[in-house]
Motif scaffolding. Structure first.
Motif, PDB file in Angstrom:
ATOM      1  N   PRO A   1      10.413 -99.153 -50.869  1.00  0.00           N
ATOM      2  CA  PRO A   1      10.368 -99.014 -52.329  1.00  0.00           C
ATOM      3  C   PRO A   1      11.771 -99.161 -52.921  1.00  0.00           C
ATOM      4  CG  PRO A   1      10.219 -96.864 -51.270  1.00  0.00           C
ATOM      5  CD  PRO A   1      10.253 -97.881 -50.167  1.00  0.00           C
ATOM      6  N   ASP A   2      11.834 -99.296 -54.241  1.00  0.00           N
ATOM      7  CA  ASP A   2      13.152 -99.358 -54.884  1.00  0.00           C
ATOM      8  C   ASP A   2      13.772 -97.959 -54.982  1.00  0.00           C
ATOM      9  OD1 ASP A   2      12.919-102.129 -55.341  1.00  0.00           O
ATOM     10  OD2 ASP A   2      11.627-101.733 -57.075  1.00  0.00           O
ATOM     11  N   TRP A   3      12.910 -96.981 -55.245  1.00  0.00           N
ATOM     12  CA  TRP A   3      13.396 -95.608 -55.433  1.00  0.00           C
ATOM     13  C   TRP A   3      12.533 -94.611 -54.675  1.00  0.00           C
ATOM     14  CZ3 TRP A   3      17.640 -94.340 -58.427  1.00  0.00           C
ATOM     15  CH2 TRP A   3      18.095 -95.305 -59.338  1.00  0.00           C
ATOM     16  N   VAL A   4      13.188 -93.568 -54.195  1.00  0.00           N
ATOM     17  CA  VAL A   4      12.482 -92.372 -53.720  1.00  0.00           C
ATOM     18  C   VAL A   4      13.018 -91.207 -54.535  1.00  0.00           C
ATOM     19  CG1 VAL A   4      12.126 -90.789 -51.790  1.00  0.00           C
ATOM     20  CG2 VAL A   4      12.118 -93.258 -51.375  1.00  0.00           C
TER      21      VAL A   4
ATOM     22  N   MET B   1       6.028 -92.297 -44.766  1.00  0.00           N
ATOM     23  CA  MET B   1       5.878 -93.053 -46.022  1.00  0.00           C
ATOM     24  C   MET B   1       6.025 -94.557 -45.752  1.00  0.00           C
ATOM     25  SD  MET B   1       8.449 -93.211 -49.266  1.00  0.00           S
ATOM     26  CE  MET B   1       9.623 -94.214 -48.348  1.00  0.00           C
ATOM     27  N   MET B   2       7.032 -94.930 -44.976  1.00  0.00           N
ATOM     28  CA  MET B   2       7.245 -96.349 -44.689  1.00  0.00           C
ATOM     29  C   MET B   2       6.095 -96.933 -43.867  1.00  0.00           C
ATOM     30  SD  MET B   2       9.943 -97.199 -46.300  1.00  0.00           S
ATOM     31  CE  MET B   2       9.390 -98.792 -45.790  1.00  0.00           C
TER      32      MET B   2
ATOM     33  N   ARG C   1      18.858 -94.107 -43.325  1.00  0.00           N
ATOM     34  CA  ARG C   1      19.985 -94.753 -42.617  1.00  0.00           C
ATOM     35  C   ARG C   1      19.587 -95.111 -41.198  1.00  0.00           C
ATOM     36  NH1 ARG C   1      23.684 -91.351 -41.294  1.00  0.00           N
ATOM     37  NH2 ARG C   1      23.114 -89.470 -42.448  1.00  0.00           N
ATOM     38  N   GLU C   2      18.935 -94.160 -40.515  1.00  0.00           N
ATOM     39  CA  GLU C   2      18.561 -94.408 -39.121  1.00  0.00           C
ATOM     40  C   GLU C   2      17.519 -95.521 -39.019  1.00  0.00           C
ATOM     41  OE1 GLU C   2      19.552 -89.947 -37.333  1.00  0.00           O
ATOM     42  OE2 GLU C   2      17.486 -90.649 -37.312  1.00  0.00           O
ATOM     43  N   MET C   3      16.570 -95.532 -39.956  1.00  0.00           N
ATOM     44  CA  MET C   3      15.555 -96.605 -39.911  1.00  0.00           C
ATOM     45  C   MET C   3      16.211 -97.970 -40.100  1.00  0.00           C
ATOM     46  SD  MET C   3      12.010 -95.301 -41.683  1.00  0.00           S
ATOM     47  CE  MET C   3      12.607 -94.319 -43.020  1.00  0.00           C
ATOM     48  N   LEU C   4      17.216 -98.005 -40.983  1.00  0.00           N
ATOM     49  CA  LEU C   4      17.920 -99.267 -41.203  1.00  0.00           C
ATOM     50  C   LEU C   4      18.685 -99.690 -39.947  1.00  0.00           C
ATOM     51  CD1 LEU C   4      18.608-101.405 -43.434  1.00  0.00           C
ATOM     52  CD2 LEU C   4      20.681-100.089 -43.901  1.00  0.00           C
ATOM     53  N   GLU C   5      19.402 -98.741 -39.353  1.00  0.00           N
ATOM     54  CA  GLU C   5      20.170 -99.027 -38.127  1.00  0.00           C
ATOM     55  C   GLU C   5      19.275 -99.525 -36.998  1.00  0.00           C
ATOM     56  OE1 GLU C   5      22.294 -95.453 -36.987  1.00  0.00           O
ATOM     57  OE2 GLU C   5      23.310 -95.488 -38.943  1.00  0.00           O
ATOM     58  N   LEU C   6      18.079 -98.934 -36.917  1.00  0.00           N
ATOM     59  CA  LEU C   6      17.155 -99.284 -35.834  1.00  0.00           C
ATOM     60  C   LEU C   6      16.360-100.550 -36.132  1.00  0.00           C
ATOM     61  CD1 LEU C   6      15.912 -95.657 -35.138  1.00  0.00           C
ATOM     62  CD2 LEU C   6      16.983 -97.129 -33.427  1.00  0.00           C
TER      63      LEU C   6
END
Ligand code: F0G
Length: 420
Positions: free
Chosen positions: A220-223, A211-212, A241-246
């Motif tokens: 997006p604001d919401w999923v 999706m990203m 969370r993992e995408m943010l960490e990476l």
């Protein structure tokens, strides 16, 4: 991991896959380039992102039916119904067996083959079994399926039979059968592919990654997603969370999980936690009810993980009535998109969340449609012909009913029918 383990030997909680620190620079370009490739692994919307789920040491174990690769679809009519300026559906019903389960099952099946298992099993409200049957048969494994008798749609049962699964219909509900089969799996050594299996969760993470990627990494604001056993909510939260960490994304969207009113223990739990009343402990619904049989679950096993993901993403949990699900589903249909009943809980939930002011009308929202419209044609026919019934509340009103019209073999009569 090469042990057969679903629960932590120390605390008893479900296992979660954790990876050593990884460097994600270059992944976005690599993943985009793979879309040009004809290699089976690159064509899969799961294995294209394999750096994000590096649990498998040998790709030869992979069974792929080219899962994932599901579209993002704009749905202005559904947006309007939901009280939003715009709404996008991530339609997992475009998967090979027609549901999001394929994203996880390709990973679960790969792990089963890696472990040298011969037989795999699951308890299912229908979609997991359809998916497992397909991937097991494609990968030379024997599928054994346990279903709550009379409580799954014919479309899903038919898939299990067609894909060659040993199919056992048990006179008990999903939660009861799952508890029994967890015990049975240990005793007879079958590999369980329910969402307690951590590798399925790894595969379902790719729904968020894809999706990203499709949104060019604009968060997006919401999923929004429906909640049953809560495996998907756990997978989405972990992926985000993992995408943010990476460093693949720069913030987290909020998760909104929607449950059917008669099967809403997670909604009740989150309400209780928000009200500060007592410890976070889920109280199972003993006799879960809903016509959205996919999410007819009273004792969701993944609730601790899902609760964590709701907290981390600042998420919410909503519940919706049978009437709300049925009407929302018809609206998704009118968009030319269509989905199965459980999936429509998303749009019904959005309508409630915007009305309550929780979700802003100008919010950027992606709702995940979990299953294909053809999964439950019986429900559709009943709704449109005005005979859909829900035990505790009686008939569902066909607010957007579109019944077929019977005609004699007569040109003038048929012409008159077209012009109405
Ligand atoms: N939507 C559909 C179409 C489903 O089939 C399911 C679950 C869900 C939503 C809920 O997802 O369990 O991860 O919260 N179906 C499972 C099955 C239980 O056996 O097919 P969840």
């Amino acid at each position: 991991m090469t042990d057969v383990l679903y629960n932590c030997p120390r605390c008893g909680g479900l296992i979660e896959v954790v990876y050593p620190k990884r460097d994600a620079s270059g992944w976005k370009t690599l993943w985009r380039e793979r879309r040009m490739s004809n290699a089976p692994l690159d064509q899969s919307g799961v294995w294209r992102y394999r750096e994000f789920l590096p649990f498998l040491d040998d790709d030869r174990h992979v069974v792929t039916l080219r899962e994932g690769c599901t579209p993002l679809l704009d749905a202005p009519r559904a947006a309007q119904y939901g009280g939003l300026d715009a709404l996008t559906f991530k339609h997992q019903g475009f998967n090979p067996t027609g549901s999001f389960k394929d994203n996880g099952m390709t990973c679960g099946a790969a792990q089963a083959r890696r472990l040298g298992m011969n037989r795999v099993a699951c308890v299912s409200t229908g979609n997991t079994s359809a998916s497992m049957a397909a991937y097991a048969s494609a990968g030379g494994l024997q599928p054994v399926i346990f279903l709550p008798h009379g409580n799954i749609s014919f479309g899903k049962l038919a898939q299990a039979l067609e894909y060659g699964a040993r199919t056992i219909q048990v006179d008990a509900n999903f939660d009861q059968i799952l508890a029994m089969v967890r015990q049975l799996a240990d005793e007879v050594g079958i590999y369980l592919l329910n969402s307690i299996n951590p590798f399925r969760i790894e595969g379902q993470k790719t729904i968020m990654v894809e999706m990203m990627d499709q949104r060019d990494w604009r968060v997006p604001d919401w999923v929004v997603l429906p909640g049953g056993n809560l495996g998907n909510a756990s997978a989405f939260g972990k992926a985000l969370r993992e995408m943010l960490e990476l460093g693949l994304i720069d913030r987290l969207p909020r998760l909104a999980v929607v449950q059917a009113e008669g099967s809403a223990p997670f909604y009740e739990l989150v309400q209780a936690v928000a009200a500060g009343s007592g410890a976070a402990q889920l109280h199972p619904v003993e006799h879960p009810e809903t016509l959205a049989t996919a999410i007819k679950i009273g004792d969701p096993v993944s609730w601790p993980k899902a609760l964590h993901e709701i907290a981390v993403t600042g998420g919410v949990v909503e519940k919706v009535t049978e009437q709300e699900i049925a009407d929302a589903k018809a609206v998704v249909g009118r968009c030319g998109i269509g989905c199965e009943p459980a999936s429509a809980a998303t749009l019904a939930g959005i309508r409630k969340l915007t009305a309550a002011g929780v979700m802003r009308e100008d919010a950027d929202v992606v709702a995940v449609l979990t299953g294909n419209v053809l999964k439950d044609p019986d429900y559709i026919h009943r709704y449109h012909t005005g005979v859909l019934e829900y035990k505790s509340s009686g008939k569902i009103r066909p607010s957007l009913g579109n019944p077929p019209v019977l005609a004699n073999f007569d040109l003038a009569e048929i012409k008159a029918l077209i012009d109405v």
